[in-house]
Enzyme design. Structure first.
Site, PDB file in Angstrom:
ATOM      1  N   TYR A   1      86.872  60.216  86.039  1.00 39.31           N
ATOM      2  CA  TYR A   1      87.279  61.441  86.571  1.00 39.31           C
ATOM      3  C   TYR A   1      88.109  61.628  87.334  1.00 39.31           C
ATOM      4  O   TYR A   1      89.279  61.818  87.665  1.00 39.31           O
ATOM      5  CB  TYR A   1      86.047  62.668  86.477  1.00 39.31           C
ATOM      6  CG  TYR A   1      86.563  63.577  87.414  1.00 39.31           C
ATOM      7  CD1 TYR A   1      86.970  64.760  87.097  1.00 39.31           C
ATOM      8  CD2 TYR A   1      85.972  63.802  88.530  1.00 39.31           C
ATOM      9  CE1 TYR A   1      87.660  65.997  87.182  1.00 39.31           C
ATOM     10  CE2 TYR A   1      87.128  65.347  89.661  1.00 39.31           C
ATOM     11  CZ  TYR A   1      87.041  65.835  88.585  1.00 39.31           C
ATOM     12  OH  TYR A   1      87.215  67.380  89.481  1.00 39.31           O
TER      13      TYR A   1
ATOM     14  N   LYS B   1      92.260  61.524  88.860  1.00 40.20           N
ATOM     15  CA  LYS B   1      92.452  62.096  89.902  1.00 40.20           C
ATOM     16  C   LYS B   1      92.927  60.824  90.930  1.00 40.20           C
ATOM     17  O   LYS B   1      94.375  61.738  91.377  1.00 40.20           O
ATOM     18  CB  LYS B   1      91.380  62.658  90.590  1.00 40.20           C
ATOM     19  CG  LYS B   1      90.130  64.223  89.933  1.00 40.20           C
ATOM     20  CD  LYS B   1      91.256  65.124  89.546  1.00 40.20           C
ATOM     21  CE  LYS B   1      91.118  66.204  88.454  1.00 40.20           C
ATOM     22  NZ  LYS B   1      92.075  67.647  88.280  1.00 40.20           N
TER      23      LYS B   1
HETATM   24  P1  NAI Z   1      87.198  75.312  85.148  1.00 38.47           P
HETATM   25  O1  NAI Z   1      86.441  74.026  84.239  1.00 38.47           O
HETATM   26  O2  NAI Z   1      86.070  76.389  85.755  1.00 38.47           O
HETATM   27  O3  NAI Z   1      88.386  75.523  84.668  1.00 38.47           O
HETATM   28  C1  NAI Z   1      89.440  75.117  83.597  1.00 38.47           C
HETATM   29  C2  NAI Z   1      90.848  74.884  82.967  1.00 38.47           C
HETATM   30  O4  NAI Z   1      91.123  74.433  82.545  1.00 38.47           O
HETATM   31  C3  NAI Z   1      90.447  75.982  81.907  1.00 38.47           C
HETATM   32  O5  NAI Z   1      91.119  77.413  82.514  1.00 38.47           O
HETATM   33  C4  NAI Z   1      90.455  75.502  80.616  1.00 38.47           C
HETATM   34  O6  NAI Z   1      91.006  75.969  79.881  1.00 38.47           O
HETATM   35  C5  NAI Z   1      91.459  75.012  81.278  1.00 38.47           C
HETATM   36  N1  NAI Z   1      92.040  73.061  79.993  1.00 38.47           N
HETATM   37  C6  NAI Z   1      90.564  72.661  80.239  1.00 38.47           C
HETATM   38  N2  NAI Z   1      91.687  71.826  79.227  1.00 38.47           N
HETATM   39  C7  NAI Z   1      92.614  71.981  78.764  1.00 38.47           C
HETATM   40  C8  NAI Z   1      93.701  71.292  78.133  1.00 38.47           C
HETATM   41  N3  NAI Z   1      93.600  70.716  77.215  1.00 38.47           N
HETATM   42  N4  NAI Z   1      94.745  72.118  78.425  1.00 38.47           N
HETATM   43  C9  NAI Z   1      95.362  73.107  78.912  1.00 38.47           C
HETATM   44  N5  NAI Z   1      94.401  73.815  79.255  1.00 38.47           N
HETATM   45  C10 NAI Z   1      93.078  73.418  79.740  1.00 38.47           C
HETATM   46  O7  NAI Z   1      87.538  74.264  86.139  1.00 38.47           O
HETATM   47  P2  NAI Z   1      87.741  74.569  87.720  1.00 38.47           P
HETATM   48  O8  NAI Z   1      86.793  74.620  88.462  1.00 38.47           O
HETATM   49  O9  NAI Z   1      87.972  75.227  87.709  1.00 38.47           O
HETATM   50  O10 NAI Z   1      88.834  72.996  88.104  1.00 38.47           O
HETATM   51  C11 NAI Z   1      90.083  73.252  87.999  1.00 38.47           C
HETATM   52  C12 NAI Z   1      90.816  71.952  88.346  1.00 38.47           C
HETATM   53  O11 NAI Z   1      90.576  72.014  89.585  1.00 38.47           O
HETATM   54  C13 NAI Z   1      90.819  70.431  87.458  1.00 38.47           C
HETATM   55  O12 NAI Z   1      91.547  69.958  87.937  1.00 38.47           O
HETATM   56  C14 NAI Z   1      89.388  69.929  87.943  1.00 38.47           C
HETATM   57  O13 NAI Z   1      88.925  68.537  87.741  1.00 38.47           O
HETATM   58  C15 NAI Z   1      89.846  70.284  90.232  1.00 38.47           C
HETATM   59  N6  NAI Z   1      88.880  70.567  90.762  1.00 38.47           N
HETATM   60  C16 NAI Z   1      87.216  71.205  91.136  1.00 38.47           C
HETATM   61  C17 NAI Z   1      86.384  70.919  91.326  1.00 38.47           C
HETATM   62  C18 NAI Z   1      84.940  71.836  91.748  1.00 38.47           C
HETATM   63  O14 NAI Z   1      84.013  71.551  92.784  1.00 38.47           O
HETATM   64  N7  NAI Z   1      85.458  72.755  90.979  1.00 38.47           N
HETATM   65  C19 NAI Z   1      87.031  69.955  92.901  1.00 38.47           C
HETATM   66  C20 NAI Z   1      87.775  68.925  93.004  1.00 38.47           C
HETATM   67  C21 NAI Z   1      88.767  69.092  91.155  1.00 38.47           C
END
Ligand code: NAI
Length: 245
Positions: free
Chosen positions: A153, A157
């Site tokens: 991951y 990133k």
């Molecule tokens: P989440 O798991 O709640 O949502 C992920 C979203 O990405 C979902 O809408 C899912 O459908 C979509 N997705 C996953 N694989 C996909 C694919 N192959 N094609 C199209 N869509 C796909 O995740 P969250 O927490 O909202 O994270 C969003 C972004 O922020 C991610 O890139 C994550 O790495 C990043 N992030 C999150 C943090 C956190 O604490 N939640 C911290 C730092 C970064």
């Protein structure tokens, strides 16, 4: 008149969590938002609930370049030329490095890094021709400082940061700005499974003493997409409660 009136924005992973909060903020700012997620139904439901008119949901696996090209074509036919791309879709497959399987490595790199490449490639030519555009890549504080148990991951990133800085240099002469948002711990499905003891320990390492909300990231994305950020490109902006200071 709102700052993004009439502009078309595409947000990957926009059906929930941080992506949904970004879609909501861009919608509030007047943009027509294409919500892209793996599941078309989820994307359509999320788009229908956004403030304002003209939003639409699309099913697309960003790790598949044909899917990405097709989704961009459909969005531009339906909503018009895309001016704002937010590469937010991401997954985690955590494991200590010595046990990490090749599949865990490949899956995370395929969605988080190759997915951003696929979507950006599908859009960049159009933005270059029109001499305007904004690309926002959602990285993580982990991409800057690393994290035990997340080598795949963190690599994806950190890769997004190098990708964005290079793109920013190449595309600035064509009027396209590219920036990275590096969230810390944000309360979403991705962090919901942390045990209570881990949550307390993490809070103690965050100067502001709590996890962030998806809206904290949405507000930053709205600013970086808008005219207030017209002289900002190639930057990594943390929204992490001070965690990486
Ligand atoms: P989440 O798991 O709640 O949502 C992920 C979203 O990405 C979902 O809408 C899912 O459908 C979509 N997705 C996953 N694989 C996909 C694919 N192959 N094609 C199209 N869509 C796909 O995740 P969250 O927490 O909202 O994270 C969003 C972004 O922020 C991610 O890139 C994550 O790495 C990043 N992030 C999150 C943090 C956190 O604490 N939640 C911290 C730092 C970064």
């Amino acid at each position: 008149m709102k700052e993004l009136d009439g502009q078309v924005a595409l947000v990957t992973g926009g059906s929930r969590g941080i992506g949904l909060a970004i879609a909501e903020e861009l919608g509030r700012a007047g943009a027509k938002v294409a919500v892209v997620a793996r599941n078309e139904e989820g994307a359509t439901a999320a788009a229908a609930a956004l403030e304002g008119d003209g939003h639409k949901g699309y099913g697309c696996d960003v790790s598949d370049s044909n899917d990405a090209n097709e989704a961009v074509e459909r969005v531009e036919e339906d909503l018009g030329p895309i001016e704002i791309l937010v590469n937010n879709a991401g997954i985690a497959r955590d494991n200590i490095f010595i046990r990490m399987t090749e599949d865990e490595w490949d899956d995370v790199l395929a969605v988080n890094l190759k997915g951003a490449y696929n979507m950006t490639r599908a859009l960049a030519r159009g933005m270059m021709k029109r001499r305007r555009g904004v690309v926002l890549n959602i990285s993580s504080v982990v991409g800057v400082v690393g994290n035990a148990g997340q080598a795949n991951y963190a690599a994806s990133k950190a890769g997004l940061i190098g990708f964005t800085k290079s793109l920013a240099k190449e595309l600035a002469p064509r009027g396209i700005r590219c920036n990275v948002i590096a969230p810390g711990f944000i309360t979403t499905d991705m962090t919901a499974e942390l045990p209570e003891s881990a949550v307390e320990e993490l809070h103690s390492r965050i100067p502001l003493g709590r996890f962030g909300d998806p809206g904290d990231v949405g507000g930053l994305a709205r600013f970086l997409a808008g005219p207030g950020a017209r002289y900002i490109t190639g930057q990594v902006v943390a929204v992490d409660g001070g965690m990486a200071i």
